[in-house]
Design a protein around this motif. Structure first.
Motif, PDB file in Angstrom:
ATOM      1  N   PHE A  69      -9.931  -4.379   1.111  1.00  0.00           N
ATOM      2  CA  PHE A  69      -9.036  -4.471  -0.002  1.00  0.00           C
ATOM      3  C   PHE A  69      -7.641  -4.480   0.609  1.00  0.00           C
ATOM      4  O   PHE A  69      -6.673  -5.263   0.397  1.00  0.00           O
ATOM      5  CB  PHE A  69      -9.264  -3.435  -1.088  1.00  0.00           C
ATOM      6  N   TYR A  70      -7.174  -3.671   1.468  1.00  0.00           N
ATOM      7  CA  TYR A  70      -5.972  -3.531   2.036  1.00  0.00           C
ATOM      8  C   TYR A  70      -5.743  -4.658   3.164  1.00  0.00           C
ATOM      9  O   TYR A  70      -4.590  -5.006   3.126  1.00  0.00           O
ATOM     10  CB  TYR A  70      -5.778  -2.142   2.866  1.00  0.00           C
ATOM     11  N   GLU A  71      -6.674  -5.175   3.885  1.00  0.00           N
ATOM     12  CA  GLU A  71      -6.562  -6.348   4.484  1.00  0.00           C
ATOM     13  C   GLU A  71      -6.231  -7.649   3.607  1.00  0.00           C
ATOM     14  O   GLU A  71      -5.692  -8.336   4.193  1.00  0.00           O
ATOM     15  CB  GLU A  71      -7.732  -6.481   5.505  1.00  0.00           C
ATOM     16  N   ASN A  72      -6.596  -7.702   2.394  1.00  0.00           N
ATOM     17  CA  ASN A  72      -6.441  -8.674   1.516  1.00  0.00           C
ATOM     18  C   ASN A  72      -5.193  -8.186   0.581  1.00  0.00           C
ATOM     19  O   ASN A  72      -5.132  -8.822  -0.591  1.00  0.00           O
ATOM     20  CB  ASN A  72      -7.589  -9.101   0.755  1.00  0.00           C
ATOM     21  N   ASN A  73      -4.237  -7.631   0.683  1.00  0.00           N
ATOM     22  CA  ASN A  73      -3.238  -7.033   0.073  1.00  0.00           C
ATOM     23  C   ASN A  73      -3.157  -6.764  -1.052  1.00  0.00           C
ATOM     24  O   ASN A  73      -2.795  -7.099  -2.306  1.00  0.00           O
ATOM     25  CB  ASN A  73      -2.238  -8.145   0.018  1.00  0.00           C
ATOM     26  N   ALA A  74      -4.283  -5.659  -1.078  1.00  0.00           N
ATOM     27  CA  ALA A  74      -4.798  -5.138  -2.499  1.00  0.00           C
ATOM     28  C   ALA A  74      -4.848  -3.555  -2.404  1.00  0.00           C
ATOM     29  O   ALA A  74      -5.361  -3.275  -1.328  1.00  0.00           O
ATOM     30  CB  ALA A  74      -6.197  -5.800  -3.246  1.00  0.00           C
ATOM     31  N   SER A  75      -4.512  -2.806  -3.494  1.00  0.00           N
ATOM     32  CA  SER A  75      -4.680  -1.358  -3.216  1.00  0.00           C
ATOM     33  C   SER A  75      -6.237  -1.129  -3.721  1.00  0.00           C
ATOM     34  O   SER A  75      -6.939  -1.645  -4.623  1.00  0.00           O
ATOM     35  CB  SER A  75      -3.841  -0.776  -4.272  1.00  0.00           C
ATOM     36  N   PHE A  76      -6.616   0.016  -3.243  1.00  0.00           N
ATOM     37  CA  PHE A  76      -7.780   0.573  -3.231  1.00  0.00           C
ATOM     38  C   PHE A  76      -7.741   2.033  -3.265  1.00  0.00           C
ATOM     39  O   PHE A  76      -7.602   2.728  -2.272  1.00  0.00           O
ATOM     40  CB  PHE A  76      -8.719   0.198  -2.439  1.00  0.00           C
ATOM     41  N   VAL A  77      -7.848   2.778  -4.443  1.00  0.00           N
ATOM     42  CA  VAL A  77      -7.620   3.885  -4.425  1.00  0.00           C
ATOM     43  C   VAL A  77      -8.806   4.900  -5.204  1.00  0.00           C
ATOM     44  O   VAL A  77      -9.335   4.434  -6.255  1.00  0.00           O
ATOM     45  CB  VAL A  77      -6.195   4.587  -5.398  1.00  0.00           C
ATOM     46  N   VAL A  78      -9.184   5.925  -4.678  1.00  0.00           N
ATOM     47  CA  VAL A  78     -10.214   6.871  -5.239  1.00  0.00           C
ATOM     48  C   VAL A  78      -9.827   8.275  -5.737  1.00  0.00           C
ATOM     49  O   VAL A  78      -8.814   8.670  -5.290  1.00  0.00           O
ATOM     50  CB  VAL A  78     -11.331   7.045  -4.169  1.00  0.00           C
ATOM     51  N   GLU A 114       2.779   0.808  -3.790  1.00  0.00           N
ATOM     52  CA  GLU A 114       2.031  -0.228  -2.749  1.00  0.00           C
ATOM     53  C   GLU A 114       2.437  -1.523  -3.356  1.00  0.00           C
ATOM     54  O   GLU A 114       2.781  -2.212  -2.307  1.00  0.00           O
ATOM     55  CB  GLU A 114       0.744   0.129  -2.591  1.00  0.00           C
ATOM     56  N   GLU A 115       2.438  -1.709  -4.560  1.00  0.00           N
ATOM     57  CA  GLU A 115       2.823  -3.242  -4.964  1.00  0.00           C
ATOM     58  C   GLU A 115       4.351  -3.464  -4.693  1.00  0.00           C
ATOM     59  O   GLU A 115       4.532  -4.434  -4.342  1.00  0.00           O
ATOM     60  CB  GLU A 115       2.882  -3.189  -6.447  1.00  0.00           C
ATOM     61  N   ILE A 116       5.021  -2.435  -5.124  1.00  0.00           N
ATOM     62  CA  ILE A 116       6.770  -2.491  -4.452  1.00  0.00           C
ATOM     63  C   ILE A 116       6.809  -2.716  -2.796  1.00  0.00           C
ATOM     64  O   ILE A 116       7.448  -3.609  -2.454  1.00  0.00           O
ATOM     65  CB  ILE A 116       7.292  -1.320  -4.995  1.00  0.00           C
ATOM     66  N   GLU A 117       6.097  -1.873  -2.177  1.00  0.00           N
ATOM     67  CA  GLU A 117       6.089  -2.063  -0.649  1.00  0.00           C
ATOM     68  C   GLU A 117       5.646  -3.530  -0.348  1.00  0.00           C
ATOM     69  O   GLU A 117       6.268  -3.984   0.483  1.00  0.00           O
ATOM     70  CB  GLU A 117       5.199  -1.006  -0.245  1.00  0.00           C
ATOM     71  N   ARG A 118       4.664  -4.147  -1.064  1.00  0.00           N
ATOM     72  CA  ARG A 118       4.196  -5.209  -0.506  1.00  0.00           C
ATOM     73  C   ARG A 118       5.156  -6.537  -0.928  1.00  0.00           C
ATOM     74  O   ARG A 118       5.369  -7.303  -0.152  1.00  0.00           O
ATOM     75  CB  ARG A 118       2.804  -5.694  -1.147  1.00  0.00           C
ATOM     76  N   GLU A 119       5.699  -6.328  -2.275  1.00  0.00           N
ATOM     77  CA  GLU A 119       6.886  -7.206  -2.309  1.00  0.00           C
ATOM     78  C   GLU A 119       8.104  -6.965  -1.359  1.00  0.00           C
ATOM     79  O   GLU A 119       8.545  -8.106  -0.996  1.00  0.00           O
ATOM     80  CB  GLU A 119       7.475  -6.770  -4.003  1.00  0.00           C
ATOM     81  N   LEU A 120       8.360  -5.866  -1.081  1.00  0.00           N
ATOM     82  CA  LEU A 120       9.587  -5.681  -0.225  1.00  0.00           C
ATOM     83  C   LEU A 120       9.239  -6.180   1.213  1.00  0.00           C
ATOM     84  O   LEU A 120      10.167  -7.127   1.845  1.00  0.00           O
ATOM     85  CB  LEU A 120      10.042  -4.316   0.029  1.00  0.00           C
ATOM     86  N   MET A 121       7.954  -6.192   1.497  1.00  0.00           N
ATOM     87  CA  MET A 121       7.685  -6.639   3.016  1.00  0.00           C
ATOM     88  C   MET A 121       7.370  -8.079   3.029  1.00  0.00           C
ATOM     89  O   MET A 121       7.551  -8.871   4.023  1.00  0.00           O
ATOM     90  CB  MET A 121       6.033  -5.920   3.359  1.00  0.00           C
ATOM     91  N   GLY A 122       7.090  -8.637   2.044  1.00  0.00           N
ATOM     92  CA  GLY A 122       7.199 -10.238   1.668  1.00  0.00           C
ATOM     93  C   GLY A 122       8.336 -10.903   1.609  1.00  0.00           C
ATOM     94  O   GLY A 122       8.330 -12.264   1.977  1.00  0.00           O
ATOM     95  N   ASP A 123       9.350 -10.328   1.251  1.00  0.00           N
ATOM     96  CA  ASP A 123      10.794 -10.916   1.280  1.00  0.00           C
ATOM     97  C   ASP A 123      11.212 -10.951   2.738  1.00  0.00           C
ATOM     98  O   ASP A 123      11.102 -10.412   3.495  1.00  0.00           O
ATOM     99  CB  ASP A 123      11.881  -9.925   0.366  1.00  0.00           C
TER     100      ASP A 123
END
Length: 123
Positions: A69-78, A114-123
């Protein structure tokens, strides 16, 4: 394998309804969870509150799925791991590999960060 899905704004909360997760359920678990990556909402929160027994093989499969999931830019939390399973995972040196929280609310916080982090890393 019985699960209950509750879709939220940014994630799917997947409650495992089984009390025992055995090695022969590992592939079924992967086939159940991986298609969520095709959805608009890709993030998963896995709730393990009902699970009292877990085999090492399925614990390792959960770690693999989490990594996928993380390799595919998605969160996975248990979350909501009961104390006996937590001890079992720690004993097998797997607990530290999980992105785990005590509550679903805390899992939601991680997904948001993690969503915010992915958005910032994508910019």
């Amino acid at each position: 394998m019985q699960i209950k899905t509750n879709t939220k704004e940014k994630f799917h909360a997947i409650t495992v309804m089984e009390s025992s997760l055995t090695a022969n359920m590992a592939d079924e678990l992967a086939k159940t969870l991986e298609p969520y990556l095709q959805n608009d909402i890709k993030n998963l929160v896995i709730i393990l509150a009902n699970v009292a027994i877990m085999d090492v093989a399925i614990a390792k499969k959960l770690v693999e799925i989490q990594q996928f999931f993380y390799e595919n830019n998605a969160s996975f939390v248990v979350c909501e791991i009961n104390k006996s399973i937590e001890g079992f995972l720690d004993e097998h040196e797997l607990l530290e590999l999980f992105n785990a929280t005590p509550t679903e609310s805390e899992a939601w916080d991680i997904v948001q960060m993690e969503e915010i982090e992915r958005e910032l890393m994508g910019d």
